[in-house]
Write an enzyme that holds these catalytic residues in place. Structure first.
Site, PDB file in Angstrom:
ATOM      1  CG  HIS A 119      -0.217   0.019   2.533  1.00 17.02           C
ATOM      2  ND1 HIS A 119       0.132   1.177   3.187  1.00 17.02           N
ATOM      3  CD2 HIS A 119       0.226  -0.980   3.327  1.00 17.02           C
ATOM      4  CE1 HIS A 119       0.742   0.894   4.315  1.00 17.02           C
ATOM      5  NE2 HIS A 119       0.811  -0.421   4.426  1.00 17.02           N
ATOM      6  CG  ASP A 120      -0.330   4.339   1.248  1.00 18.24           C
ATOM      7  OD1 ASP A 120      -1.139   5.160   0.773  1.00 18.24           O
ATOM      8  OD2 ASP A 120      -0.613   3.592   2.207  1.00 18.24           O
ATOM      9  N   GLY A 137       4.797  -1.318   2.688  1.00 18.13           N
ATOM     10  CA  GLY A 137       4.060  -0.088   2.428  1.00 18.13           C
ATOM     11  C   GLY A 137       4.939   1.146   2.362  1.00 18.13           C
TER      12      GLY A 137
END
Length: 256
Positions: A119-120, A137
């Site tokens: 994520h991100d 992440g």
């Protein structure tokens, strides 16, 4: 162009020439641009935007929610650019509201089998991630970086442009632009000379980058003193300035 055994939600938006193989699921909130091929047994969930002329291979999961325990099903998304190749069994997760609320992948990247992009993460262009490389992440990867097979990158690390990691490298700090790293934990070895030659960098530029590497890593200087020396001696070389900038931008500290 969409196989009769594929499931495409009415809320998905696909360009007219997108090809979708059998037993693939494309959920609501997914947008796919022209010329993209999605093979069989792929799962794509939204909100996800995929650009033009991408090729996503079988058994990949694209745009899934992150397992980050802070995630509470907020409306975050994944954005993928153009001309990317995403091979078998790749997993790419959407962002979280604790960061940009978006995972971003640029253009002309090769994401090989079993790669994970958390994520991100933010990936630039012309990146190669070899089989089983994984990004936790919030990782940022610069243009033309190559992460060899089984490379593992800790969350919030920055991987500089034109850098290279050896097989099974464990990266827990930032990798400056142009630098080759390897080992568990990662150690800086040299400038990525072979990769830079293939991309047309001049011998003069390579020589200046080698000098810069020695000042940072081989002369026993503190990092700040090494950077000051570089800024005095070599800052007129744009690539050396790029190396300096990547180090100055580090928040975790660099691989040394």
């Amino acid at each position: 162009m969409i196989h009769e055994q594929a499931i495409v939600d009415p809320g998905a938006k696909l360009a007219a020439d997108v090809r979708v193989g059998p037993w693939t699921y494309i959920g609501p909130g997914v947008e796919i641009g022209p010329g993209t091929i999605v093979e069989s047994h792929v799962v794509i969930k939204g909100p996800t935007v995929i650009g033009a002329n991408n090729h996503i291979y079988q058994f990949s999961t694209v745009g899934e929610a992150t397992p980050d325990l802070k995630y509470r099903d907020e409306p975050t998304r994944l954005v993928i650019g153009d001309h990317n190749v995403i091979r078998e069994n790749v997993t790419i997760h959407r962002g979280t509201v604790q960061d940009r609320a978006e995972t971003t992948i640029g253009n002309h990247n090769l994401i090989m089998a079993y790669v994970h992009i958390g994520h991100d993460c933010v990936l630039g262009d012309h990146i190669i991630m070899v089989n089983n490389a994984a990004l936790a992440g919030h990782v940022h990867v610069g243009d033309w970086a190559i992460l060899s097979g089984y490379t593992l990158v800790h969350q919030f690390c920055k991987i500089g442009a034109h850098s290279f990691s050896g097989m099974a490298t464990g990266i827990g700090k930032d990798v400056p632009a142009f630098v080759t790293v390897s080992g568990q934990p990662a150690e800086a070895k040299t400038i990525n000379v072979e990769g830079l030659r293939r991309r047309g960098f001049s011998n003069e530029t390579l020589s200046q980058l080698r000098r810069a590497f020695k000042i940072i890593y081989r002369q026993g200087l503190t990092l700040e003193l090494a950077l000051q020396r570089l800024e005095t001696m070599l800052r007129d070389t744009p690539e050396v300035q790029m190396l300096i900038d990547s180090i100055r931008a580090s928040e975790r500290g660099i691989v040394r």
